[in-house]
Structure formats: structure tokens, C-alpha cells
Design an enzyme around this catalytic site. Structure first.
Site, PDB file in Angstrom:
ATOM      1  CG  PHE A 190      -1.524   1.248   1.630  1.00  0.00           C
ATOM      2  CD1 PHE A 190      -2.140   2.089   0.719  1.00  0.00           C
ATOM      3  CD2 PHE A 190      -1.459   1.634   2.968  1.00  0.00           C
ATOM      4  CE1 PHE A 190      -2.676   3.304   1.126  1.00  0.00           C
ATOM      5  CE2 PHE A 190      -2.000   2.843   3.379  1.00  0.00           C
ATOM      6  CZ  PHE A 190      -2.599   3.689   2.455  1.00  0.00           C
ATOM      7  CE1 TYR A 240       4.746  -4.669  10.902  1.00  0.00           C
ATOM      8  CE2 TYR A 240       3.709  -3.423  12.671  1.00  0.00           C
ATOM      9  CZ  TYR A 240       4.204  -3.482  11.390  1.00  0.00           C
ATOM     10  OH  TYR A 240       4.170  -2.374  10.581  1.00  0.00           O
TER      11      TYR A 240
END
Ligand code: UDP
Length: 320
Positions: free
Chosen positions: A12, A155
Site C-alpha cells: 500500500f 511484528y
């Protein structure tokens, strides 16, 4: 004009960054293994002679491209799954090992490339390094409050390691390295099914499905429109004399999730009902960037309001 590697360039933010760099007249070498990125995001660039795409996992050896790309001046490392939503196939919860490896081994491979090519290196870190913050707004000097083995750790800790190895290469080998901590960002070309709150709510509203608030909706986030984010990334990645800088980029306009649901419902004219579901584990209660440093160092601050950005994003998904 510069020669620039964008890892994660089919994602993105990465695809917006590639377009901006091409529009600014640079040559872009986009590297992506497409596990969460999508070639559709870069369709408009594929025929451009200044743009090359390599379907490669940076966690593996980069030998196959090192010769082919020639001289490189800048490397932007945005390669990583980034959505925390377990219901989305594309989330880092569903790619836990890949997320750890791409941010550690993958980052190291790109740092070796930066060393070899004498390129400036930008590591895309995240507001998640602050975890569930005890300080607000979050300044770059805050060390964070992260669960080292919770579901989000794949993450959060991977990005913290990525920061550590980036600065280790800077200190040991003298490479020019910068770190950006990216806060919540939204806009056209987000993956419809990646489970992030803005895309989820817009698509639920447009399709008349229930708008799913996790928890009571009082948790806050601060949403930055993608054009603002990309402007900040280019400044931090390319301006001279910024080695060693760690900079938050995000919009300090903090809202709670219930308000986001209501605003999107209103702006789409939707009759969807708002429903409440279980809050995911370790979901941060607040998040708001302190962007003093970005203002001082980059002369940057967001220009697009939430309402304007949502309007453009809703328009994009209406035509999807
Ligand atoms: N969220 C929600 N409904 C959804 C998706 C997300 O209420 O369908 C909440 C989520 O629990 C979090 C916030 O919205 O508190 C932002 O979530 P997102 O996945 O966009 O990113 P995060 O900031 O948590 O990384």
C-alpha cells in the site's frame, strides 16, 4: 536523478512511494514477494522505462539482482506484512515467521546491499514499537511498552530488531541510515481485505454489512492520509545530512474508533448497524504521534484532514 530501491514497493504505502519517486524523475527498482503486496498496485508503472519490478523475497539472497540493478543511491525498506487483524489472510498474525524473518534477515540483506552500493538506507519502523504506550503523545525518545511474546510480538519485536540492526550497521560500518516510525496510514490502494479499521469500516458501510467495532470503541488512533505519509518518507529518505535520525510520521489528529465508525457511516450514507466484538489481544488503547521532530528536521506536517482523506478513500472503494 537518483537510482532507488523500494523493498515492499507493491504494498500500500510502497506503491504510492514508487509512484511519487517516478513522478519526481527518479529510477525505481521495486522489490516485493507479493505475499501481502499486490502487483495491481503498480500496474500503472510497469510499462515505465524508469521502473523495474523484481518478484523477490529480500529474506533470501539478493545475489540475483545485485549486478542487474547497477549503482544505487537510496534504499527504502518497507517490506513487511503490517496488518494485525487475525481475520485477514494478509495479516502478520497469519505470517508470523515471515514477518520476523523479513524484518531481521531481510533488513540485514538490504543493509549489506546499502553497504556495497554506498546507498543511503531508510528502515520503515512503526508506532507498534511503542506497544500499548504509557505516554501520550509518543515521542521518539519513548522506549515503549511491548509484550515480547504476545500475538503482536512477531511484528513489534521484529521492527524493534530491524531498528537495532539498522543502527548497528550505521555504527559499525558507517552507512548512512535513517529510521521512520510510521503511524496508522490510510488511503486508496489499501487492500480491501487486510482488516485495517478504515478499510474494514468503509467496505462494511458500502456493502450494508455490520460495522464491527472491536472492544468498546474508546481506543484511539491517529490517521494519516497516504499522500502526507509519502511526502514525509521521501524527505526523510533523501534529504542530505539526516543519518542517525529516527522520526515519527503520522497525523496527530487523535480520534476514537467509535467516532471513526460513526463518521464513515455518515459519510457513506450507510444504514449498516454498528456492532461490538471482542477486542484483540494486546490492542493498544491509545496512539498519537508527537511530530515535533518531523516538523523541525523535515519541515513536514500533514496537510490532509481526516474528513478529506476519508472522502477520497470512500470514493476509491466505491469504484473498486
Ligand atoms: N478495529 C475495529 N474493527 C475492525 C478493525 C479494527 O474496531 O474491523 C480496531 C482495532 O481493534 C484497533 C483499531 O481499530 O483498536 C485500529 O486497528 P487496525 O487494525 O487498523 O490497526 P492497529 O492500529 O491496531 O495496528
Amino acid at each position: 536523478m537518483a537510482r532507488i530501491v523500494v523493498a515492499g514497493g507493491a504494498g500500500f504505502i510502497g506503491s504510492h512511494l514508487c509512484r511519487k519517486l517516478i513522478n519526481d524523475g527518479h529510477s525505481v527498482f521495486c522489490v516485493d514477494n507479493l505475499i501481502t503486496g499486490d502487483k495491481k498496485n503498480i500496474t500503472s508503472l510497469l510499462d515505465n522505462p524508469a521502473f523495474s519490478f523484481f518478484n523477490i523475497d529480500i529474506s533470501n539472497s539478493l545475489d540475483t539482482i545485485t549486478q542487474r540493478i547497477g549503482d544505487i543511491n537510496y534504499i527504502f525498506n518497507l517490506a513487511s506484512p503490517a496488518s494485525p487483524n487475525k481475520n485477514s489472510e494478509k495479516s502478520y498474525i497469519n505470517y508470523p515467521i515471515e514477518t520476523l524473518v523479513v524484518n531481521s534477515k531481510g533488513t540485514q540483506n538490504l543493509l549489506d546491499l546499502a553497504r556495497e552500493k554506498k546507498a543511503v538506507f531508510l528502515f520503515a519502523s512503526t508506532s507498534e514499537v511503542y506497544g500499548d504506550p504509557k505516554e501520550s503523545p509518543q515521542k521518539e525518545t519513548y522506549f515503549g511498552n511491548v509484550n515480547p511474546n504476545g500475538v503482536r510480538s512477531v511484528y513489534d519485536e521484529a521492527k524493534r530488531y530491524g531498528e537495532a540492526i539498522t543502527f548497528a550497521y550505521m555504527r559499525k560500518y558507517g552507512i548512512d541510515a535513517r529510521i521512520v516510525r510510521i503511524f496508522n496510514t490510510y488511503g486508496p490502494f489499501m487492500q480491501k481485505d487486510d482488516g485495517r479499521v478504515v478499510t474494514a469500516f468503509i467496505n462494511q458501510a458500502l456493502e450494508g454489512l455490520p460495522i464491527t467495532i472491536y472492544g468498546d470503541g474508546k481506543q484511539t488512533r491517529s490517521f494519516c492520509f497516504v499522500s502526507d505519509m509519502v511526502e514525509g518518507l521521501v524527505r526523510l529518505g533523501i534529504q542530505a545530512g539526516l543519518s542517525g535520525q529516527i522520526v515519527n510520521l503520522g497525523n496527530p489528529d487523535e480520534r476514537n474508533i467509535f467516532e471513526i465508525a460513526e463518521r464513515i457511516k455518515e459519510m457513506t450514507g450507510s444504514s449498516s448497524e454498528i456492532v461490538f466484538e471482542e477486542l484483540p489481544e494486546d490492542d493498544p488503547k491509545i496512539r498519537k504521534p508527537d511530530i515535533t521532530r518531523a516538523k523541525e528536521v523535515l519541515g513536514w506536517e500533514p496537510a490532509v484532514s481526516l474528513e478529506e482523506g476519508l472522502k477520497q478513500t470512500i470514493e476509491y472503494f466505491r469504484n473498486f
